[in-house]
Design a protein around this motif. Structure first.
Motif, short mmCIF file in Angstrom:
data_model
loop_
_atom_site.label_atom_id
_atom_site.label_comp_id
_atom_site.label_asym_id
_atom_site.label_seq_id
_atom_site.Cartn_x
_atom_site.Cartn_y
_atom_site.Cartn_z
N ASP A 28 37.88 37.36 29.77
CA ASP A 28 39.42 36.92 29.29
C ASP A 28 39.57 35.87 29.24
O ASP A 28 40.84 36.01 29.92
CB ASP A 28 40.24 38.66 29.11
CG ASP A 28 41.09 38.87 27.97
OD1 ASP A 28 41.37 37.84 27.17
OD2 ASP A 28 41.28 39.29 28.05
N LEU A 29 39.59 35.07 28.37
CA LEU A 29 39.97 33.55 28.48
C LEU A 29 41.12 33.36 27.83
O LEU A 29 41.84 32.84 28.18
CB LEU A 29 38.98 32.27 27.96
CG LEU A 29 37.40 33.16 29.06
CD1 LEU A 29 36.83 31.81 27.91
CD2 LEU A 29 37.31 32.12 30.64
N ASP A 84 42.73 23.71 32.28
CA ASP A 84 41.86 22.98 32.41
C ASP A 84 40.25 23.22 32.76
O ASP A 84 39.47 22.38 32.36
CB ASP A 84 41.87 21.51 33.68
CG ASP A 84 43.35 20.79 33.13
OD1 ASP A 84 44.25 21.05 32.13
OD2 ASP A 84 44.10 20.32 33.97
N LYS A 85 39.83 23.92 33.34
CA LYS A 85 38.89 24.53 33.85
C LYS A 85 38.46 26.18 33.42
O LYS A 85 39.65 26.71 33.10
CB LYS A 85 38.16 24.66 35.53
CG LYS A 85 38.98 22.69 35.92
CD LYS A 85 37.49 22.37 35.79
CE LYS A 85 37.38 20.77 36.96
NZ LYS A 85 37.05 20.32 36.73
N VAL A 86 37.41 26.61 33.41
CA VAL A 86 37.27 27.72 32.93
C VAL A 86 35.90 28.33 33.68
O VAL A 86 35.09 27.42 34.11
CB VAL A 86 36.51 28.02 31.56
CG1 VAL A 86 38.09 28.12 30.27
CG2 VAL A 86 35.45 27.78 30.61
N PRO A 87 35.85 29.60 33.43
CA PRO A 87 34.78 29.81 34.89
C PRO A 87 33.84 30.35 33.94
O PRO A 87 34.06 31.13 32.82
CB PRO A 87 35.35 31.62 35.83
CG PRO A 87 36.83 32.03 33.94
CD PRO A 87 37.50 30.56 33.08
N VAL A 88 32.93 29.73 34.70
CA VAL A 88 31.60 30.62 33.22
C VAL A 88 30.46 31.04 34.37
O VAL A 88 30.22 30.73 35.34
CB VAL A 88 30.31 29.04 33.29
CG1 VAL A 88 29.25 29.06 32.69
CG2 VAL A 88 31.73 27.93 32.29
N TRP A 89 30.44 32.30 33.61
CA TRP A 89 29.78 33.35 34.45
C TRP A 89 27.46 33.51 33.82
O TRP A 89 27.46 33.12 33.19
CB TRP A 89 30.14 35.04 34.15
CG TRP A 89 29.34 36.08 34.79
CD1 TRP A 89 29.26 36.43 36.06
CD2 TRP A 89 28.94 37.16 33.71
NE1 TRP A 89 28.56 37.55 36.63
CE2 TRP A 89 28.40 38.56 34.71
CE3 TRP A 89 29.45 37.34 33.20
CZ2 TRP A 89 27.96 39.12 34.46
CZ3 TRP A 89 28.46 39.06 32.25
CH2 TRP A 89 28.30 38.89 33.49
N ASP A 90 27.42 33.69 35.29
CA ASP A 90 25.96 33.19 34.80
C ASP A 90 25.59 35.14 35.32
O ASP A 90 25.36 35.65 36.56
CB ASP A 90 24.78 32.16 35.69
CG ASP A 90 23.90 32.44 35.27
OD1 ASP A 90 23.43 33.48 34.92
OD2 ASP A 90 22.80 31.29 36.44
N PRO A 144 43.57 36.93 40.11
CA PRO A 144 45.15 37.57 39.84
C PRO A 144 45.78 37.93 38.71
O PRO A 144 46.65 38.39 38.52
CB PRO A 144 45.98 36.31 40.81
CG PRO A 144 44.92 35.08 39.85
CD PRO A 144 43.46 36.22 39.77
N GLU A 145 45.32 37.68 37.48
CA GLU A 145 45.24 37.65 36.08
C GLU A 145 44.29 39.23 35.55
O GLU A 145 45.06 39.27 34.43
CB GLU A 145 45.62 36.76 35.36
CG GLU A 145 45.84 35.26 36.03
CD GLU A 145 47.27 35.34 35.71
OE1 GLU A 145 48.27 36.34 35.43
OE2 GLU A 145 48.31 35.11 36.44
N ASN A 146 43.78 39.71 36.45
CA ASN A 146 43.61 40.70 35.87
C ASN A 146 42.18 40.40 34.68
O ASN A 146 42.44 40.86 33.94
CB ASN A 146 43.89 41.97 36.08
CG ASN A 146 43.23 42.97 35.74
OD1 ASN A 146 41.99 43.33 36.59
ND2 ASN A 146 43.65 44.06 34.90
N CYS A 147 41.74 39.55 35.42
CA CYS A 147 40.85 38.66 33.74
C CYS A 147 39.69 39.46 33.54
O CYS A 147 38.32 39.00 32.60
CB CYS A 147 40.77 37.22 33.49
SG CYS A 147 42.59 36.67 33.58
N ILE A 148 38.83 39.88 34.54
CA ILE A 148 37.27 40.23 34.39
C ILE A 148 37.32 41.33 34.32
O ILE A 148 38.41 42.12 34.55
CB ILE A 148 36.72 39.76 36.03
CG1 ILE A 148 37.05 38.66 37.02
CG2 ILE A 148 35.09 40.61 36.25
CD1 ILE A 148 36.37 37.48 36.30
N LEU A 149 36.60 41.65 33.12
CA LEU A 149 36.40 43.19 32.79
C LEU A 149 35.01 43.84 33.00
O LEU A 149 34.15 42.77 33.63
CB LEU A 149 36.40 42.91 31.05
CG LEU A 149 37.54 42.20 30.76
CD1 LEU A 149 37.42 42.02 29.21
CD2 LEU A 149 39.14 42.05 30.77
N ALA A 150 35.31 45.12 32.83
CA ALA A 150 33.93 45.69 33.89
C ALA A 150 34.11 46.40 33.08
O ALA A 150 34.86 47.08 32.10
CB ALA A 150 33.86 46.25 35.36
#
Length: 104
Positions: free
Chosen positions: A71-72, A31-37, A52-58
């Protein structure tokens, strides 16, 4: 008592491979998505470590690790990344709202 085999006694191929979540994209039901500034981000990598899902890429540039995107396809919208961000660089928004903004 059950006679369990040791790992060296198991035949090759009897151990299931890890990483099965790559076959199960879960991002479509959030329902919600993280929006990164990116401008606010200080690249502390707390979000990267807590997801917990290792979705933040670097990626590493000039010897420093920098956050790149989320990674949505696998993000479940839990909001942990937004909660742990010390500078408020990640906000949770309605998925439908973000989808409309991206179509503009």
């Amino acid at each position: 008592m059950e006679n369990k085999k040791k790992s060296k006694e198991l035949p090759i191929g009897s151990i299931l491979p890890g990483g099965t979540s790559t076959k199960n994209k879960t991002g479509s039901w959030k329902d919600k998505v993280p929006v990164w500034d990116e401008k606010k981000c200080i690249h502390c990598m707390i979000c990267y470590n807590k997801c917990p899902e290792n979705c933040i890429l670097a990626q590493v540039k000039a010897g420093k690790i920098k956050r790149t995107k989320t990674d949505l396809e696998y993000c479940k919208g839990c909001g942990i990344c937004a909660k742990v961000c010390p500078v408020g660089a990640i906000t949770m928004k309605d998925a439908s709202e973000v989808e409309k903004e991206n179509k503009k």
